[in-house]
Write a protein that holds these residues in place. Structure first.
Motif, PDB file in Angstrom:
ATOM      1  N   THR A  52       0.851  -1.188   0.000  1.00 13.09           N
ATOM      2  CA  THR A  52       0.000   0.000   0.000  1.00 13.09           C
ATOM      3  C   THR A  52       0.888   1.239   0.000  1.00 13.09           C
ATOM      4  N   LEU A  53       0.610   2.154  -0.918  1.00 20.31           N
ATOM      5  CA  LEU A  53       1.324   3.417  -0.986  1.00 20.31           C
ATOM      6  C   LEU A  53       0.348   4.562  -0.751  1.00 20.31           C
ATOM      7  N   LEU A  54       0.884   5.757  -0.559  1.00 21.37           N
ATOM      8  CA  LEU A  54       0.047   6.913  -0.226  1.00 21.37           C
ATOM      9  C   LEU A  54      -0.117   7.827  -1.439  1.00 21.37           C
ATOM     10  N   PRO A  55      -1.289   8.447  -1.570  1.00 21.06           N
ATOM     11  CA  PRO A  55      -1.555   9.335  -2.719  1.00 21.06           C
ATOM     12  C   PRO A  55      -0.796  10.652  -2.589  1.00 21.06           C
ATOM     13  N   ALA A  56       0.431  10.674  -3.081  1.00 23.26           N
ATOM     14  CA  ALA A  56       1.313  11.820  -2.869  1.00 23.26           C
ATOM     15  C   ALA A  56       1.139  12.920  -3.897  1.00 23.26           C
ATOM     16  N   ALA A  57       0.402  12.685  -4.968  1.00 22.62           N
ATOM     17  CA  ALA A  57       0.246  13.710  -6.006  1.00 22.62           C
ATOM     18  C   ALA A  57      -1.208  13.777  -6.437  1.00 22.62           C
ATOM     19  N   GLY A  58      -1.622  14.939  -6.856  1.00 21.81           N
ATOM     20  CA  GLY A  58      -2.984  15.116  -7.338  1.00 21.81           C
ATOM     21  C   GLY A  58      -3.179  16.500  -7.904  1.00 21.81           C
ATOM     22  N   TYR A  59      -4.421  16.857  -8.115  1.00 19.73           N
ATOM     23  CA  TYR A  59      -4.709  18.201  -8.640  1.00 19.73           C
ATOM     24  C   TYR A  59      -6.049  18.679  -8.104  1.00 19.73           C
ATOM     25  N   ALA A  60      -6.261  19.973  -8.183  1.00 14.43           N
ATOM     26  CA  ALA A  60      -7.487  20.581  -7.678  1.00 14.43           C
ATOM     27  C   ALA A  60      -8.202  21.310  -8.803  1.00 14.43           C
ATOM     28  N   ILE A  61      -9.517  21.132  -8.861  1.00  9.07           N
ATOM     29  CA  ILE A  61     -10.348  21.854  -9.828  1.00  9.07           C
ATOM     30  C   ILE A  61     -11.376  22.676  -9.059  1.00  9.07           C
ATOM     31  N   GLU A  62     -11.798  23.766  -9.662  1.00 13.07           N
ATOM     32  CA  GLU A  62     -12.603  24.773  -8.967  1.00 13.07           C
ATOM     33  C   GLU A  62     -14.096  24.609  -9.242  1.00 13.07           C
ATOM     34  N   ILE A  63     -14.885  24.657  -8.166  1.00 11.44           N
ATOM     35  CA  ILE A  63     -16.338  24.648  -8.313  1.00 11.44           C
ATOM     36  C   ILE A  63     -16.799  25.995  -8.867  1.00 11.44           C
ATOM     37  N   VAL A  64     -17.479  25.961 -10.005  1.00 16.60           N
ATOM     38  CA  VAL A  64     -17.951  27.209 -10.612  1.00 16.60           C
ATOM     39  C   VAL A  64     -19.465  27.235 -10.803  1.00 16.60           C
ATOM     40  N   ARG A  65     -20.139  26.084 -10.605  1.00 15.06           N
ATOM     41  CA  ARG A  65     -21.584  26.008 -10.720  1.00 15.06           C
ATOM     42  C   ARG A  65     -22.127  25.039  -9.679  1.00 15.06           C
ATOM     43  N   GLN A  66     -23.400  25.224  -9.350  1.00 16.28           N
ATOM     44  CA  GLN A  66     -24.078  24.258  -8.488  1.00 16.28           C
ATOM     45  C   GLN A  66     -25.491  24.048  -9.046  1.00 16.28           C
ATOM     46  N   PRO A  67     -25.625  23.135 -10.029  1.00 17.36           N
ATOM     47  CA  PRO A  67     -26.919  22.938 -10.682  1.00 17.36           C
ATOM     48  C   PRO A  67     -27.968  22.281  -9.794  1.00 17.36           C
ATOM     49  N   ARG A  68     -27.546  21.662  -8.688  1.00 17.63           N
ATOM     50  CA  ARG A  68     -28.470  21.034  -7.765  1.00 17.63           C
ATOM     51  C   ARG A  68     -27.797  20.991  -6.397  1.00 17.63           C
ATOM     52  N   SER A  69     -28.549  20.767  -5.369  1.00 23.79           N
ATOM     53  CA  SER A  69     -27.990  20.848  -4.021  1.00 23.79           C
ATOM     54  C   SER A  69     -26.846  19.864  -3.803  1.00 23.79           C
ATOM     55  N   ASP A  70     -26.889  18.715  -4.499  1.00 21.88           N
ATOM     56  CA  ASP A  70     -25.842  17.709  -4.304  1.00 21.88           C
ATOM     57  C   ASP A  70     -24.897  17.601  -5.494  1.00 21.88           C
TER      58      ASP A  70
ATOM     59  N   LYS B  62     -19.161  21.745   3.816  1.00 18.17           N
ATOM     60  CA  LYS B  62     -19.960  22.773   3.152  1.00 18.17           C
ATOM     61  C   LYS B  62     -19.167  23.298   1.966  1.00 18.17           C
ATOM     62  N   LEU B  63     -19.653  23.060   0.767  1.00 15.56           N
ATOM     63  CA  LEU B  63     -18.963  23.468  -0.451  1.00 15.56           C
ATOM     64  C   LEU B  63     -19.656  24.669  -1.073  1.00 15.56           C
ATOM     65  N   GLU B  64     -18.846  25.600  -1.571  1.00 16.61           N
ATOM     66  CA  GLU B  64     -19.370  26.809  -2.190  1.00 16.61           C
ATOM     67  C   GLU B  64     -18.643  27.059  -3.497  1.00 16.61           C
ATOM     68  N   LEU B  65     -19.180  28.004  -4.285  1.00 14.33           N
ATOM     69  CA  LEU B  65     -18.493  28.400  -5.513  1.00 14.33           C
ATOM     70  C   LEU B  65     -17.096  28.901  -5.170  1.00 14.33           C
ATOM     71  N   GLY B  66     -16.093  28.462  -5.962  1.00  9.22           N
ATOM     72  CA  GLY B  66     -14.712  28.849  -5.714  1.00  9.22           C
ATOM     73  C   GLY B  66     -13.937  27.866  -4.873  1.00  9.22           C
TER      74      GLY B  66
END
Length: 382
Positions: A266-284, A335-339
């Motif tokens: 088992t290894l650890l997730p040492a790399a990744g990337y982030a993408i930005e929330i820009v819309r919320q078409p539904r509550s979930d 709690k997730l918001e735009l941005g």
């Protein structure tokens, strides 16, 4: 956003795991899985057992040589005359050793011609095939055509007859062991079959390597500088072979999504990337900008990136990860918001760096620095 990152604390733990599983053998770093000079240096400086780089193209090898990296092995053959000439010129100018990979007489002849033209002797490594055939299945990847000791010795004898090339190493990559998960959720029967075939592959690879090394010794040739084997997924087995002098590791340092499904480590997730929330078409549902960084190989869900944080976030089956937008389903406590960011993991390792110019370094849950990828250095090799 989007931005890519490497968690230095997890990277260090992966480094220690790789060292432990290599059983004291020298470890060559596969640069295709890292694609950042600074990260390569960090790994090399972590322990003296990290020695040498397995490169994937000639231009990359020449660039790494300019950066002061040593003991460069091309993992794949080069057949372009101008590229072989550049390796020969590099050698003539006193540059560090760049070993060419060969698996047929044509490769040897092309390297020989370049070496002769520039008055040098070029080092070669012979790549042998370690896949296995069972009824109805070729278990492995299609790489080298050298599938027997006799075929390998014919090519080695051809090299030994030359005044312009010299045999320095032997490589055998048991990809079906190193690169194939055997603990994939929901695939119990397939996992059992894969484990059985892996055990057989491990035995056959060890027997074939030992047989070939013994035959080379009987030829009376100078000792090989290295015998290279394995990858992240087979470090613990490849390194147990007495004839193997070094093992290769690459993906395990970043540990992308495909490396979550191995039974033996088992290894650890040492790399990744982030993408930005820009819309919320539904509550979930949260729609992010970009994110569709799909890995190469046979197309399938396993090649898609996966949401990593917040826990419980998931792609939508009908949209997946998109070219310009990626919808994420999430019903958790955060709690997730735009941005806000959704953190993702790529399915493979080095291909992530082709999408980003920089990697942020994370430690103790904060950004502590950044470095460039190959792309950030203005480079693109494949």
């Amino acid at each position: 956003m989007p931005f890519a990152f490497v968690d230095l604390d997890m990277l260090q733990q992966n480094i220690q795991s790789i060292l432990q599983r290599a059983n004291g053998k020298k470890i060559r770093i596969a640069s295709k899985s890292i694609r950042s000079v600074d990260v390569l240096r960090r790994i090399l400086e972590a322990d003296a057992r990290f020695q040498g780089i397995m490169c994937f193209t000639v231009p990359e090898a020449l660039y790494l040589a300019q950066q002061g990296l040593m003991d460069l092995l091309l993992g794949y053959p080069a057949v372009d005359e101008s590229l072989l000439a550049s390796v020969a010129m590099h050698q003539r100018e006193g540059g560090c050793s760049i070993t060419l990979m060969v698996d047929c007489e044509s490769h040897v002849e092309q390297a020989e011609a370049a070496a002769s033209k520039y008055g040098v002797v070029l080092p070669l490594c012979v790549d042998i095939d370690l896949s296995i055939d069972v009824p109805g299945l070729h278990f492995g990847v299609w790489r080298s055509p050298i599938r027997s000791t006799a075929a390998a010795l014919d090519l080695i004898q051809r090299i030994a007859q030359s005044r312009h090339v010299v045999l320095e190493g032997l490589m055998g990559y048991e990809a079906q062991v190193a690169g194939l998960g055997d603990r994939v959720p929901g695939q119990a029967l397939k996992n059992a079959i894969v484990r059985f075939l892996k055990r057989r592959s491990i035995r056959e690879a060890a027997d074939r390597r030992a047989e070939l090394i013994a035959a080379i010794e009987r030829m009376g040739l100078p000792p090989l500088r290295f015998v290279n084997a394995g990858g992240t997924g087979s470090l613990h087995t490849s390194s147990e072979e007495s004839v193997v002098t070094e093992v290769t590791a690459g993906s395990g340092f970043y540990s992308p999504g495909l490396f979550d499904h191995y039974r033996d480590f088992t290894l650890l997730p040492a790399a990744g990337y982030a993408i930005e929330i820009v819309r919320q078409p539904r509550s979930d549902l949260y729609t992010c900008l970009g994110g569709g960084y799909t890995a190469s190989g046979a197309a399938g869900n396993d090649k898609l990136p996966r949401p990593y944080l917040p826990q419980g976030a998931a792609l939508l089956a009908m949209e997946g990860a998109g070219e310009v937008q990626t919808p994420i389903r999430y019903n958790g406590p955060e709690k997730l918001e735009l941005g806000d960011p959704i953190f993702m993991r790529h399915s493979k390792a080095g291909e992530l760096c082709e999408r980003f110019k920089h990697l942020y370094y994370i430690s103790n849950n904060g950004i502590v620095g950044e470095t460039t990828t190959y792309r950030g250095d203005g480079l693109c090799y494949l």
